[in-house]
Motif scaffolding. Structure first.
Motif, PDB file in Angstrom:
ATOM      1  N   SER A 181      -8.162  -4.665 -24.327  1.00 38.94           N
ATOM      2  CA  SER A 181      -9.616  -4.746 -24.451  1.00 38.94           C
ATOM      3  C   SER A 181     -10.206  -5.984 -23.768  1.00 38.94           C
ATOM      4  N   TYR A 182      -9.360  -6.864 -23.229  1.00 41.77           N
ATOM      5  CA  TYR A 182      -9.833  -8.130 -22.670  1.00 41.77           C
ATOM      6  C   TYR A 182     -10.279  -7.981 -21.217  1.00 41.77           C
ATOM      7  N   GLU A 183     -11.220  -8.827 -20.814  1.00 41.84           N
ATOM      8  CA  GLU A 183     -11.708  -8.819 -19.453  1.00 41.84           C
ATOM      9  C   GLU A 183     -10.661  -9.407 -18.500  1.00 41.84           C
ATOM     10  N   GLU A 184     -10.856  -9.172 -17.223  1.00 41.82           N
ATOM     11  CA  GLU A 184      -9.943  -9.709 -16.219  1.00 41.82           C
ATOM     12  C   GLU A 184      -9.934 -11.241 -16.257  1.00 41.82           C
TER      13      GLU A 184
ATOM     14  N   THR B 246      -8.641 -13.553 -18.293  1.00 41.85           N
ATOM     15  CA  THR B 246      -9.045 -14.170 -19.563  1.00 41.85           C
ATOM     16  C   THR B 246      -8.083 -15.262 -20.010  1.00 41.85           C
TER      17      THR B 246
ATOM     18  N   VAL C 285      -5.254  -9.359 -17.060  1.00 42.11           N
ATOM     19  CA  VAL C 285      -5.931 -10.290 -17.972  1.00 42.11           C
ATOM     20  C   VAL C 285      -5.505 -11.740 -17.747  1.00 42.11           C
TER      21      VAL C 285
END
Length: 244
Positions: free
Chosen positions: A122-125, A127, A153
């Motif tokens: 669920s994390y953005e690129e 991170t 990520v």
């Protein structure tokens, strides 16, 4: 691909994911004790070596994939002194034990847990400064997809440290490990955990998982610019280190 991906299916579909999640929930109370006993406590040293690969880079944010009961995350917090560690796993039962462990260690302000599908994080690129995984990525239904997500990520120049059980490549350890993993490991695991499938499943995932040069090739294909490996304890365990 020649590795037997069809034998490693914890995330292959909703039904299979639920089955594996239930299996790990079932063995959660005995998981740590079994891991230490079945490896004669050598697994503690393997974890320290894997985290030690990251010490020179002092990552501030860390994602621990397949965190289980949080052993690797706790050790990473103690050795790396990061600002934030997220432990991601499919099993709430395992992570609930991890939360208690983290609270007792006084690390609740550093380590948090999140239920995640590791093939679709669920994390953005970009991170995290570092991504870690101890004895968990062999459970991916699609290894390429899971590693690509770990790379996605990770910040540019960030590092991946993985430690995984593997099959010793040479005589006589290869033959001895085969006997041990097919007799002592599943029988003792079944007696202690009360789960008839968990430690038979463990043996299958170890044998099916790619290792050594094959694994570094897969890491490079997943988007990492560099990848190396080092066998530990005659090849029973292997460390991987990759840079994005």
């Amino acid at each position: 691909m020649s590795y037997r991906q069809e034998e490693i299916k914890p995330y292959s579909n909703g039904e299979k994911a639920a089955q594996v999640e239930q299996m790990f929930d079932n063995i959660a109370p005995t998981y740590d004790r079994l891991n230490h006993r079945l490896s004669w406590d050598i697994d503690r040293g393997w974890r320290r070596k894997a985290i030690g690969q990251l010490v020179p880079f002092q990552p501030k944010t860390v994602l621990d994939i397949a965190t289980g009961t949080g052993d690797f995350a706790v050790l990473a917090a103690q050795m790396l002194k990061p600002e934030r560690i997220v432990g991601a796993d499919i099993s709430e039962g395992m992570m609930e034990i991890g939360r208690k462990k983290v609270k007792e260690a006084g690390l609740a302000d550093v380590i948090t847990f999140s239920k995640e599908d590791c093939l679709n994080l669920s994390y953005e690129e970009e991170t995290f400064d570092a991504v870690t995984a101890a004895f968990g990525i062999r459970n991916f239904a699609n290894l390429d997809c899971g590693l690509s997500e770990m790379c996605r990520v990770l910040r540019k120049g960030g590092h991946l440290s993985v430690v995984e059980l593997t099959t010793p490549p040479r005589f006589p350890m290869k033959q001895l490990f085969y006997i041990y993993s097919h007799t002592v490991l599943p029988v003792y695991g079944r007696l202690v955990s009360r789960d008839n499938s968990a430690y038979t499943y463990l043996t299958k995932t170890i044998e099916a998982f790619p290792q050594g040069e094959r694994m570094t090739e897969i890491l490079m294909k997943a988007g990492f610019s560099e990848a190396t490996f080092k066998r530990l304890t005659f090849g029973i365990c292997t460390m991987y280190f990759a840079t994005k």
